[in-house]
Structure formats: structure tokens, C-alpha cells
Design a protein around this motif. Structure first.
Motif, PDB file in Angstrom:
ATOM      1  N   LEU A 104       0.813  -1.215   0.000  1.00  0.00           N
ATOM      2  CA  LEU A 104       0.000   0.000   0.000  1.00  0.00           C
ATOM      3  C   LEU A 104       0.850   1.269   0.000  1.00  0.00           C
ATOM      4  CD1 LEU A 104      -2.898  -0.944   2.432  1.00  0.00           C
ATOM      5  CD2 LEU A 104      -2.977  -0.766  -0.053  1.00  0.00           C
ATOM      6  N   THR A 105       2.078   1.190   0.437  1.00  0.00           N
ATOM      7  CA  THR A 105       2.942   2.381   0.418  1.00  0.00           C
ATOM      8  C   THR A 105       3.564   2.636  -0.947  1.00  0.00           C
ATOM      9  OG1 THR A 105       4.778   1.021   1.222  1.00  0.00           O
ATOM     10  CG2 THR A 105       3.509   2.253   2.864  1.00  0.00           C
ATOM     11  N   LEU A 106       3.383   1.735  -1.902  1.00  0.00           N
ATOM     12  CA  LEU A 106       3.988   1.940  -3.224  1.00  0.00           C
ATOM     13  C   LEU A 106       3.436   3.186  -3.905  1.00  0.00           C
ATOM     14  CD1 LEU A 106       4.204  -1.680  -4.709  1.00  0.00           C
ATOM     15  CD2 LEU A 106       6.078  -0.218  -3.920  1.00  0.00           C
ATOM     16  N   VAL A 107       2.107   3.331  -3.906  1.00  0.00           N
ATOM     17  CA  VAL A 107       1.503   4.472  -4.610  1.00  0.00           C
ATOM     18  C   VAL A 107       1.824   5.797  -3.926  1.00  0.00           C
ATOM     19  CG1 VAL A 107      -0.644   5.434  -5.493  1.00  0.00           C
ATOM     20  CG2 VAL A 107      -0.307   2.964  -5.492  1.00  0.00           C
ATOM     21  N   PRO A 108       1.648   5.965  -2.598  1.00  0.00           N
ATOM     22  CA  PRO A 108       1.989   7.269  -2.005  1.00  0.00           C
ATOM     23  C   PRO A 108       3.449   7.653  -2.168  1.00  0.00           C
ATOM     24  CG  PRO A 108       0.610   5.999  -0.511  1.00  0.00           C
ATOM     25  CD  PRO A 108       1.012   5.078  -1.599  1.00  0.00           C
ATOM     26  N   VAL A 109       4.357   6.703  -1.970  1.00  0.00           N
ATOM     27  CA  VAL A 109       5.779   7.032  -2.076  1.00  0.00           C
ATOM     28  C   VAL A 109       6.153   7.367  -3.511  1.00  0.00           C
ATOM     29  CG1 VAL A 109       8.110   6.086  -1.836  1.00  0.00           C
ATOM     30  CG2 VAL A 109       6.419   5.704  -0.044  1.00  0.00           C
ATOM     31  N   THR A 110       5.689   6.558  -4.461  1.00  0.00           N
ATOM     32  CA  THR A 110       6.027   6.817  -5.866  1.00  0.00           C
ATOM     33  C   THR A 110       5.432   8.135  -6.348  1.00  0.00           C
ATOM     34  OG1 THR A 110       6.016   4.427  -6.228  1.00  0.00           O
ATOM     35  CG2 THR A 110       5.997   5.829  -8.175  1.00  0.00           C
ATOM     36  N   ALA A 111       4.197   8.415  -5.984  1.00  0.00           N
ATOM     37  CA  ALA A 111       3.564   9.668  -6.418  1.00  0.00           C
ATOM     38  C   ALA A 111       4.240  10.875  -5.785  1.00  0.00           C
ATOM     39  CB  ALA A 111       2.076   9.644  -6.071  1.00  0.00           C
ATOM     40  N   SER A 112       4.567  10.807  -4.506  1.00  0.00           N
ATOM     41  CA  SER A 112       5.213  11.949  -3.842  1.00  0.00           C
ATOM     42  C   SER A 112       6.597  12.221  -4.418  1.00  0.00           C
ATOM     43  CB  SER A 112       5.301  11.683  -2.340  1.00  0.00           C
ATOM     44  OG  SER A 112       4.039  11.458  -1.785  1.00  0.00           O
ATOM     45  N   VAL A 113       7.371  11.176  -4.642  1.00  0.00           N
ATOM     46  CA  VAL A 113       8.713  11.371  -5.218  1.00  0.00           C
ATOM     47  C   VAL A 113       8.618  11.920  -6.636  1.00  0.00           C
ATOM     48  CG1 VAL A 113      10.795  10.158  -5.941  1.00  0.00           C
ATOM     49  CG2 VAL A 113       9.772   9.643  -3.733  1.00  0.00           C
ATOM     50  N   THR A 114       7.654  11.427  -7.420  1.00  0.00           N
ATOM     51  CA  THR A 114       7.486  11.925  -8.790  1.00  0.00           C
ATOM     52  C   THR A 114       7.087  13.388  -8.802  1.00  0.00           C
ATOM     53  OG1 THR A 114       6.817   9.708  -9.481  1.00  0.00           O
ATOM     54  CG2 THR A 114       6.309  11.527 -10.967  1.00  0.00           C
ATOM     55  N   VAL A 115       6.186  13.785  -7.919  1.00  0.00           N
ATOM     56  CA  VAL A 115       5.775  15.187  -7.839  1.00  0.00           C
ATOM     57  C   VAL A 115       6.935  16.071  -7.393  1.00  0.00           C
ATOM     58  CG1 VAL A 115       4.288  16.785  -6.564  1.00  0.00           C
ATOM     59  CG2 VAL A 115       3.341  14.688  -7.516  1.00  0.00           C
ATOM     60  N   LEU A 169      10.167  15.539  -7.800  1.00  0.00           N
ATOM     61  CA  LEU A 169      11.163  15.656  -8.865  1.00  0.00           C
ATOM     62  C   LEU A 169      10.664  16.513 -10.019  1.00  0.00           C
ATOM     63  CD1 LEU A 169      12.575  12.009  -9.031  1.00  0.00           C
ATOM     64  CD2 LEU A 169      13.639  14.019  -8.005  1.00  0.00           C
ATOM     65  N   SER A 170       9.380  16.430 -10.312  1.00  0.00           N
ATOM     66  CA  SER A 170       8.841  17.207 -11.436  1.00  0.00           C
ATOM     67  C   SER A 170       8.696  18.688 -11.104  1.00  0.00           C
ATOM     68  CB  SER A 170       7.488  16.634 -11.854  1.00  0.00           C
ATOM     69  OG  SER A 170       6.927  17.370 -12.906  1.00  0.00           O
ATOM     70  N   LEU A 171       8.347  19.005  -9.855  1.00  0.00           N
ATOM     71  CA  LEU A 171       8.115  20.399  -9.455  1.00  0.00           C
ATOM     72  C   LEU A 171       9.308  21.000  -8.721  1.00  0.00           C
ATOM     73  CD1 LEU A 171       4.422  20.193  -8.225  1.00  0.00           C
ATOM     74  CD2 LEU A 171       5.288  20.678 -10.510  1.00  0.00           C
ATOM     75  N   ARG A 172      10.466  20.412  -8.820  1.00  0.00           N
ATOM     76  CA  ARG A 172      11.627  20.977  -8.141  1.00  0.00           C
ATOM     77  C   ARG A 172      11.988  22.326  -8.753  1.00  0.00           C
ATOM     78  NH1 ARG A 172      13.476  17.286 -11.801  1.00  0.00           N
ATOM     79  NH2 ARG A 172      15.230  17.925 -13.125  1.00  0.00           N
ATOM     80  N   PRO A 173      12.538  23.232  -7.953  1.00  0.00           N
ATOM     81  CA  PRO A 173      12.873  24.570  -8.484  1.00  0.00           C
ATOM     82  C   PRO A 173      13.942  24.479  -9.560  1.00  0.00           C
ATOM     83  CG  PRO A 173      12.851  24.567  -6.081  1.00  0.00           C
ATOM     84  CD  PRO A 173      12.773  23.133  -6.508  1.00  0.00           C
ATOM     85  N   ARG A 174      13.738  25.289 -10.577  1.00  0.00           N
ATOM     86  CA  ARG A 174      14.696  25.359 -11.681  1.00  0.00           C
ATOM     87  C   ARG A 174      15.137  26.802 -11.875  1.00  0.00           C
ATOM     88  NH1 ARG A 174      10.765  21.729 -13.399  1.00  0.00           N
ATOM     89  NH2 ARG A 174      11.525  19.664 -14.002  1.00  0.00           N
ATOM     90  N   ASP A 175      16.360  26.965 -12.347  1.00  0.00           N
ATOM     91  CA  ASP A 175      16.894  28.295 -12.593  1.00  0.00           C
ATOM     92  C   ASP A 175      16.341  28.812 -13.912  1.00  0.00           C
ATOM     93  OD1 ASP A 175      18.300  30.611 -12.593  1.00  0.00           O
ATOM     94  OD2 ASP A 175      20.303  29.710 -12.654  1.00  0.00           O
ATOM     95  N   PRO A 176      15.565  29.921 -13.913  1.00  0.00           N
ATOM     96  CA  PRO A 176      14.992  30.412 -15.172  1.00  0.00           C
ATOM     97  C   PRO A 176      16.006  31.078 -16.085  1.00  0.00           C
ATOM     98  CG  PRO A 176      14.442  31.905 -13.392  1.00  0.00           C
ATOM     99  CD  PRO A 176      15.157  30.744 -12.753  1.00  0.00           C
ATOM    100  N   ARG A 177      17.187  31.384 -15.568  1.00  0.00           N
ATOM    101  CA  ARG A 177      18.181  32.047 -16.403  1.00  0.00           C
ATOM    102  C   ARG A 177      18.794  31.071 -17.385  1.00  0.00           C
ATOM    103  NH1 ARG A 177      21.993  34.369 -11.825  1.00  0.00           N
ATOM    104  NH2 ARG A 177      21.736  32.178 -11.237  1.00  0.00           N
ATOM    105  N   PRO A 178      19.128  31.512 -18.576  1.00  0.00           N
ATOM    106  CA  PRO A 178      19.751  30.611 -19.551  1.00  0.00           C
ATOM    107  C   PRO A 178      21.146  30.221 -19.110  1.00  0.00           C
ATOM    108  CG  PRO A 178      19.763  32.859 -20.386  1.00  0.00           C
ATOM    109  CD  PRO A 178      18.946  32.876 -19.125  1.00  0.00           C
TER     110      PRO A 178
END
Length: 447
Positions: free
Chosen positions: A151-162, A164-173
């Protein structure tokens, strides 16, 4: 605590999307627990139990993809000046979004556990006259540690995916090349060849860019050469204009980088993977692992090729002297090709797989059971909900453009007709593509 407050204070539409994530997690968790129950009821069928668990990877991926799409459209986790002033920057908002996703998925996993225990008869006795006792291993000791691990597969996988996808990125080129040095060790980009004595000339170093992109100027008489304007020999020389600093790439209102303006580059690779998947279906034996591997190739190819096809659809809308309506619809499809195309590719893969699997298991093969039906409904519902959520995200990102068009006098009916035209164009292109892929995948069975 902040994540709980933001979750409670959200609008009904946002709460509905989170409820969809919880429902999808509950369905996926129930399928995982059913695999555990089958393994308990059939201890000598380890291969069949493992194969059932492998097939659960498809609804697991669909649920995680839906959770990511919902997290991207959550207005409570978008960067705002007020939250930044309070100490909630992009990194903290990313953590809040991941925690909110974990709360929704954990709620769904708990619902799946309660439903599974109820059907086993561990809570109030066997319901429905014990119909589900066969594949849920009713009457056998239930291993709670193994169930909690699944049962922990879905919460852990979804939280880690979110996260990694929404991590801050530098907008400068990024820097375009190594730092080059000019005359006398002066760093910076040298645009032209300097003649002898040009370094100490009055005003020659004004407007030079420093390493951080800012311009620096040298006072007259202290230009680094120990000479003033009288020693330069050209007292009336014109000062060079400072070089304009490059403007950073524009970004969406939510802080994510704007997608590239050119055509997406995944179309050739997508076509190659789809062809490879169809080849596997044509020549591989009719086994579950071969079918699953072929559909993984087809689904990956469709996801890679769909942004390029969406961009092509926008180009076709603008051909042959377009008007304002077709031009607006085509430009939106071209700019949103990646954001809309990937969920469209997933939907095409799921619908094609549904048609082909129905043809594959027709006739003498075993009919669909309740768990297979639940998995098919879960995957189809998650993909359609993800596509609708991506449309909501696209609308949020184009809110400023839509407001500007309304201020310029564009009627709201024109925007609605443009949206309907985009939907019709995508359906015209992806509908026959889905039917063609499904027919080709089911063709070896009908020979």
C-alpha cells in the motif's frame, strides 16, 4: 500543518481532483492487495502471482501520472510574492505539493485496506455470501506487514514523482561557452579585434559586461592604464554604447519554463518505438509478458510522437490563408504541443490496448474477471482524467493571454469556438491513429 490548511481551504474543483487521486489510489491498492490474496490462496502458483503483480504496474503508472497532473494544477502551490515574503519559496511549495499528494494517496490506500478487509470478512463477516472469498484468501492469516508494504507503493512513488517534477529550476539561460579573456587579462566576450593602445583609450572599457551579466564602467582618468583623456590622442572620440544584456527566457505564470517554440523532437523516435511494438505483437508468441512488452513499446512511442503530431495539427490548421480563428487555434496547439500531446498519447495507447486486448481474449480465451475489469476501468478513467486536468493546466497558463484578448475586444464566443476547433482537429488526427494502431496490434490474432 500548512499542507493540511491549504488542502482544507482549496476550492471545490481542486478538492474534486484530489478526490479523484484518492479514488484511483484506492483502486490500485485494492488490485495490489488482490495479488497478495491470490498468492496466499495459491501458494504453489508463484509464476501466476508474479505475473499478476507485474500487470499492476500499468494502473500504478496511470495513478501516479494522474497525481502529477493534479499537483501541477493545484493553485495553492504556485509561487506568489506574498508566500515568498513569508518564507515559502519554490522549494517549500514543492515540499507542500508533495505532502498534499502523499495525504491524498494515503487516504486512498486506507480505503483500499478497509474494503479488502471487509470483503475478506475480517471486520463484519463475509459479505455478498462469500462471493469474493476465493481470490481474497478468506479464512487464511493475513500478513499485515506485506499489505502495508504494497500500500505504500503508490503514495511514495507519487510523492517522489511530484517532488522531482516540481523541483525549483533556474529560469536564467545557461552559459553558452567557456569564459574568454581579452587583452591584458580582461575577461568578457571580445566582439572585435582590438588595436594596440585601445585598452587605455578613454571610454574604451565603458559598458563591458561583468561575469554576472551586469555592466561595469571605469571613471575617466582611472581607466587602468594610468592615462587620462589627454593621453589618448582622441579627446573628441565618441563613447561606445553599452551592450544590451540578454533578456531571460519568458516563463509561465506558475514559474515553469515556457516550452520551446520549435517542433518537438520526439516524433521519429516515437514512430520507431510504435513500429517495434507492433512487430513484437506480430511475431512474438501469445504470452502475457510478450503482450505487455509490446504494449509498453507502443505506449512509449505514442507518448513520444504525440507532441509532434499535435504541433503538426496546429500547422495544418493555419495552412491555406487562415483567418483569425484558425490562426489562434493553430498557434495555441503549437505552443501547447508538449503539454497537451503527452496525455493525448497516453489516451491513444490505452484505448488502442483496450480494443486489441478485447480482440485478443475473445473466443476461446478466458473472459474478463472482476479484477481485470476493475483494472481496465481504472486505467481508462485515470488517463481521461489526466487529459482533462492537462486541459485545465493549459487554460491556467493561458489566463493572461485570454484576458489580453478580451481587453482587446475579442468576443468570448470566439474563444469557445477556437477551443472547439482545437478539440475537433485533435480528434480528427488522433481518432484514426488510435483505430489504426489497435487494428494493427490485433491483426496477427485475426489471421
Amino acid at each position: 500543518m500548512l499542507a493540511l490548511r491549504l488542502t482544507r481551504a482549496a476550492r471545490p474543483a481542486v478538492q474534486l481532483r484530489r478526490l479523484l487521486v484518492a479514488t484511483a489510489t484506492a483502486g490500485t491498492g485494492f488490485l495490489l492487495l488482490s495479488c497478495l490474496g491470490y498468492a496466499l490462496a495459491h501458494p504453489g502458483s508463484a509464476h501466476a502471482a508474479t505475473l499478476r503483480l507485474v500487470w499492476c504496474a500499468v494502473p500504478l503508472a496511470a495513478t501516479v501520472y494522474l497525481a502529477l497532473a493534479v499537483a501541477r494544477t493545484d493553485p495553492a502551490t504556485r509561487p506568489r510574492p506574498g508566500l515568498s515574503a513569508a518564507g515559502l519559496g519554490p522549494a517549500q511549495l514543492m515540499a507542500v505539493s508533495a505532502l498534499t499528494t502523499a495525504v491524498s494517496c494515503t487516504l486512498g490506500s486506507l480505503l483500499a485496506l478497509l474494503a479488502f478487509l471487509h470483503l475478506r470478512g475480517d471486520l463484519t463477516g463475509l459479505p455478498f455470501d462469500g462471493v469474493a472469498a476465493g481470490f481474497l484468501a478468506a479464512g487464511r492469516p493475513f500478513p499485515f506487514p506485506a499489505a502495508l508494504t504494497l500500500l505504500t507503493l503508490v503514495p511514495v512513488t507519487a510523492s517522489v514523482t511530484v517532488a522531482l517534477s516540481l523541483r525549483p529550476r533556474d529560469p536564467r539561460p545557461a552559459a553558452r561557452g567557456p569564459r574568454r579573456f581579452g587583452r591584458f587579462g580582461a575577461y568578457g566576450e571580445v566582439r572585435g579585434r582590438e588595436t594596440f593602445g585601445a585598452y587605455g583609450r578613454f571610454g574604451a572599457r565603458l559598458g563591458r559586461k561583468a561575469a554576472d551579466g551586469s555592466t561595469t564602467a571605469t571613471a575617466p582618468g582611472t581607466d587602468g592604464s594610468g592615462t587620462g583623456p589627454e593621453a589618448s590622442g582622441e579627446p573628441g572620440a565618441e563613447l561606445p554604447a553599452p551592450d544590451p544584456a540578454p533578456a531571460p527566457d519568458s516563463a509561465w505564470p506558475d514559474g515553469t519554463p515556457q516550452p520551446p517554440q520549435g517542433s518537438p523532437a520526439g516524433l521519429p523516435w516515437g514512430i520507431t518505438l510504435v513500429t517495434a511494438g507492433l512487430t513484437v505483437h506480430a511475431y512474438a508468441p501469445r504470452q502475457d509478458l510478450a503482450v505487455l512488452g509490446g504494449w509498453l513499446l507502443i505506449a512509449t512511442g505514442l507518448v513520444l510522437a504525440a507532441p509532434g503530431l499535435t504541433h503538426l495539427c496546429g500547422l495544418l490548421l493555419q495552412c491555406t490563408r487562415p483567418g483569425a480563428l484558425r490562426l489562434l487555434s493553430g498557434r495555441v496547439l503549437m505552443s501547447e504541443a508538449t503539454r497537451i500531446g503527452r496525455p493525448l498519447g497516453v489516451v491513444c495507447a490505452v484505448l488502442s490496448a483496450g480494443y486489441a486486448m478485447t480482440s485478443l481474449y475473445a473466443g476461446s480465451a478466458a473472459a474478463f474477471g472482476p479484477l481485470a475489469t476493475l483494472g481496465a476501468l481504472l486505467v481508462t478513467g485515470c488517463t481521461i482524467a489526466t487529459l482533462l486536468t492537462a486541459a485545465v493546466e493549459t487554460r491556467q497558463c493561458r489566463a493572461d493571454t485570454t484576458a489580453a484578448l478580451l481587453r482587446l475586444g475579442a468576443p468570448p464566443s470566439m474563444l469557445r469556438v477556437a477551443a472547439a476547433l482545437r478539440a475537433a482537429a485533435l480528434l480528427t488526427l488522433f481518432g484514426p491513429l488510435t483505430l489504426a494502431v489497435a487494428a494493427l496490434a490485433a491483426l496477427p490474432v485475426g489471421r
